[in-house]
Structure formats: structure tokens, C-alpha cells
Design a protein around this motif. Structure first.
Motif, mmCIF file in Angstrom:
data_model
loop_
_atom_site.group_PDB
_atom_site.id
_atom_site.type_symbol
_atom_site.label_atom_id
_atom_site.label_comp_id
_atom_site.label_asym_id
_atom_site.label_seq_id
_atom_site.Cartn_x
_atom_site.Cartn_y
_atom_site.Cartn_z
ATOM 1 N N TRP A 133 0.825 -1.205 0.000
ATOM 2 C CA TRP A 133 0.000 0.000 0.000
ATOM 3 C C TRP A 133 0.864 1.261 0.000
ATOM 4 O O TRP A 133 0.605 2.210 -0.737
ATOM 5 C CB TRP A 133 -0.930 0.005 1.213
ATOM 6 C CG TRP A 133 -1.765 1.228 1.353
ATOM 7 C CD1 TRP A 133 -1.534 2.297 2.176
ATOM 8 C CD2 TRP A 133 -2.966 1.542 0.636
ATOM 9 N NE1 TRP A 133 -2.513 3.244 2.024
ATOM 10 C CE2 TRP A 133 -3.407 2.801 1.087
ATOM 11 C CE3 TRP A 133 -3.709 0.877 -0.322
ATOM 12 C CZ2 TRP A 133 -4.569 3.411 0.606
ATOM 13 C CZ3 TRP A 133 -4.859 1.473 -0.808
ATOM 14 C CH2 TRP A 133 -5.269 2.728 -0.347
ATOM 15 N N ALA A 134 1.894 1.270 0.817
ATOM 16 C CA ALA A 134 2.790 2.432 0.890
ATOM 17 C C ALA A 134 3.421 2.715 -0.473
ATOM 18 O O ALA A 134 3.655 3.875 -0.824
ATOM 19 C CB ALA A 134 3.861 2.203 1.946
ATOM 20 N N LEU A 135 3.668 1.685 -1.248
ATOM 21 C CA LEU A 135 4.272 1.868 -2.570
ATOM 22 C C LEU A 135 3.255 2.353 -3.600
ATOM 23 O O LEU A 135 3.501 3.327 -4.312
ATOM 24 C CB LEU A 135 4.920 0.560 -3.034
ATOM 25 C CG LEU A 135 6.079 0.063 -2.175
ATOM 26 C CD1 LEU A 135 6.544 -1.308 -2.654
ATOM 27 C CD2 LEU A 135 7.225 1.048 -2.159
ATOM 28 N N THR A 168 0.509 3.867 -3.342
ATOM 29 C CA THR A 168 -0.077 5.191 -3.086
ATOM 30 C C THR A 168 0.967 6.313 -3.104
ATOM 31 O O THR A 168 0.620 7.471 -2.898
ATOM 32 C CB THR A 168 -0.835 5.218 -1.744
ATOM 33 O OG1 THR A 168 0.069 4.892 -0.685
ATOM 34 C CG2 THR A 168 -2.016 4.261 -1.756
ATOM 35 N N ASP A 169 2.203 5.979 -3.383
ATOM 36 C CA ASP A 169 3.266 6.977 -3.475
ATOM 37 C C ASP A 169 3.328 7.479 -4.921
ATOM 38 O O ASP A 169 4.193 7.080 -5.709
ATOM 39 C CB ASP A 169 4.597 6.362 -3.042
ATOM 40 C CG ASP A 169 5.705 7.392 -2.895
ATOM 41 O OD1 ASP A 169 5.526 8.546 -3.365
ATOM 42 O OD2 ASP A 169 6.746 7.046 -2.319
ATOM 43 N N ARG A 194 6.496 8.578 -6.795
ATOM 44 C CA ARG A 194 7.438 7.493 -7.132
ATOM 45 C C ARG A 194 6.932 6.611 -8.263
ATOM 46 O O ARG A 194 7.680 5.767 -8.768
ATOM 47 C CB ARG A 194 7.698 6.627 -5.907
ATOM 48 C CG ARG A 194 8.582 7.339 -4.910
ATOM 49 C CD ARG A 194 9.107 6.426 -3.839
ATOM 50 N NE ARG A 194 9.935 5.374 -4.397
ATOM 51 C CZ ARG A 194 10.164 4.225 -3.766
ATOM 52 N NH1 ARG A 194 9.635 3.977 -2.594
ATOM 53 N NH2 ARG A 194 10.928 3.309 -4.318
ATOM 54 N N ARG A 225 -0.452 15.435 1.001
ATOM 55 C CA ARG A 225 -0.545 13.990 1.191
ATOM 56 C C ARG A 225 -1.549 13.387 0.236
ATOM 57 O O ARG A 225 -2.551 14.007 -0.098
ATOM 58 C CB ARG A 225 -0.968 13.687 2.624
ATOM 59 C CG ARG A 225 0.073 14.113 3.643
ATOM 60 C CD ARG A 225 -0.370 13.771 5.022
ATOM 61 N NE ARG A 225 -0.703 12.347 5.044
ATOM 62 C CZ ARG A 225 -0.772 11.628 6.133
ATOM 63 N NH1 ARG A 225 -0.569 12.182 7.301
ATOM 64 N NH2 ARG A 225 -1.073 10.350 6.084
ATOM 65 N N VAL A 226 -1.297 12.155 -0.157
ATOM 66 C CA VAL A 226 -2.209 11.447 -1.052
ATOM 67 C C VAL A 226 -3.362 10.881 -0.242
ATOM 68 O O VAL A 226 -3.160 10.222 0.774
ATOM 69 C CB VAL A 226 -1.472 10.326 -1.810
ATOM 70 C CG1 VAL A 226 -2.440 9.508 -2.648
ATOM 71 C CG2 VAL A 226 -0.371 10.915 -2.693
#
Length: 151
Positions: free
Chosen positions: A21-23, A25-26, A29, A45-46
Motif C-alpha cells: 500500500w505504501a508503494l 499510493t506513493d 514514485r 498527502r495522497v
């Protein structure tokens, strides 16, 4: 809007949904994983309603798109709609015994704007060819996300 088939690709990742999830939603990146993405600009922030400006490339052709996050269900579902063509790009995360199954989709619930289809025909080699590039890009993106999550 013109009707066109949705696309989806999946991969199993040996990492927990929180890490994946952290990836996904970044957004800034995302260009490091997507072969078509060059850069994404996001303010703040997303989350649900976040807007972004995306720069895309296919060969020598470069174009911008504007997107808005339309689904944000932590560790489960993340999606953003492209204002310029009506398409929704999403990542669905499902826990598995070994980690997470990630499904990347191009959703077309309202079809694709006719202007986008005309541009695909005129500039991007045709709808079928461009769709093939998108599917290949989805596989590459998932492979890169998998490598990052498992690394």
C-alpha cells in the motif's frame, strides 16, 4: 464516450498489504515503476480527492494528464481517474498466505473519451497497439513494485 474493454494484471508479492500500500499510493514514485510515467506532481498527502499532474511518454511522444484520487481504502483499494480520458487506474490489494496479491486495473466504467481514442489512432499507433503497450506497461509496473516490496 466510446466503449472499450477494461484491462487487468495481477502479481503475488511476498510482502504484507501495508508495505505494498505504501508503494502504490506513493504517486510521485510511480514513474520509477511505470515505463510510461515520467513524473507526477502532487500537492500534499495522497488521499481521497488528491489531484495530480502526470507527465507520460511513449517513445518520443510526451503528454500531460490530470488525475484525481477517487478511491482510497487503506491496504485494499486505491484508484485515480484521469480527467483527460475518463479512465480509472487502480490497485487492488488482497492478503494471501504468503503476502499480497496486487491487481492493477485500467477501468473504463464510462468508456473512454472520443478525443482520447482519436489521439491514440492519430499519434500513438492506434487503439489496439496502444492498449498492448498499456498491458505490457502494467506487467512491468507490477514487476517493479514486487521487486521493491520484496527487496
Amino acid at each position: 464516450m466510446a466503449e472499450i474493454a477494461d484491462l487487468h494484471e495481477s502479481v503475488d508479492v511476498a510482502a504484507p498489504p501495508e508495505r505494498v500500500w505504501a508503494l502504490v499510493t506513493d504517486l510521485p514514485r510511480m514513474a520509477s515503476w511505470s515505463p510510461q510515467g515520467v513524473r507526477t506532481f502532487v500537492r500534499g498527502r495522497v488521499g481521497l480527492g488528491t489531484r495530480a499532474l502526470n507527465i507520460n511518454r511513449s517513445g518520443w511522444k510526451v503528454w500531460p494528464t490530470r488525475s484525481t484520487v477517487v478511491r482510497f481504502d487503506p491496504h485494499r483499494d486505491f484508484a485515480f481517474r484521469i480527467k483527460d480520458n475518463g479512465v480509472i487506474w487502480s490497485y487492488g490489494l488482497e492478503p494471501t498466505v504468503a503476502g499480497t496479491r496486487v491487481t492493477h486495473r485500467r477501468e473504463t466504467p464510462d468508456g473512454i473519451l472520443p478525443i482520447s481514442l482519436r489521439l491514440q489512432d492519430a499519434v500513438l499507433g492506434g487503439v489496439d497497439r496502444f492498449t498492448g503497450e498499456l498491458r505490457d506497461g502494467m506487467r512491468q509496473t507490477l514487476g517493479r513494485i514486487k521487486a521493491e516490496a520484496e527487496g
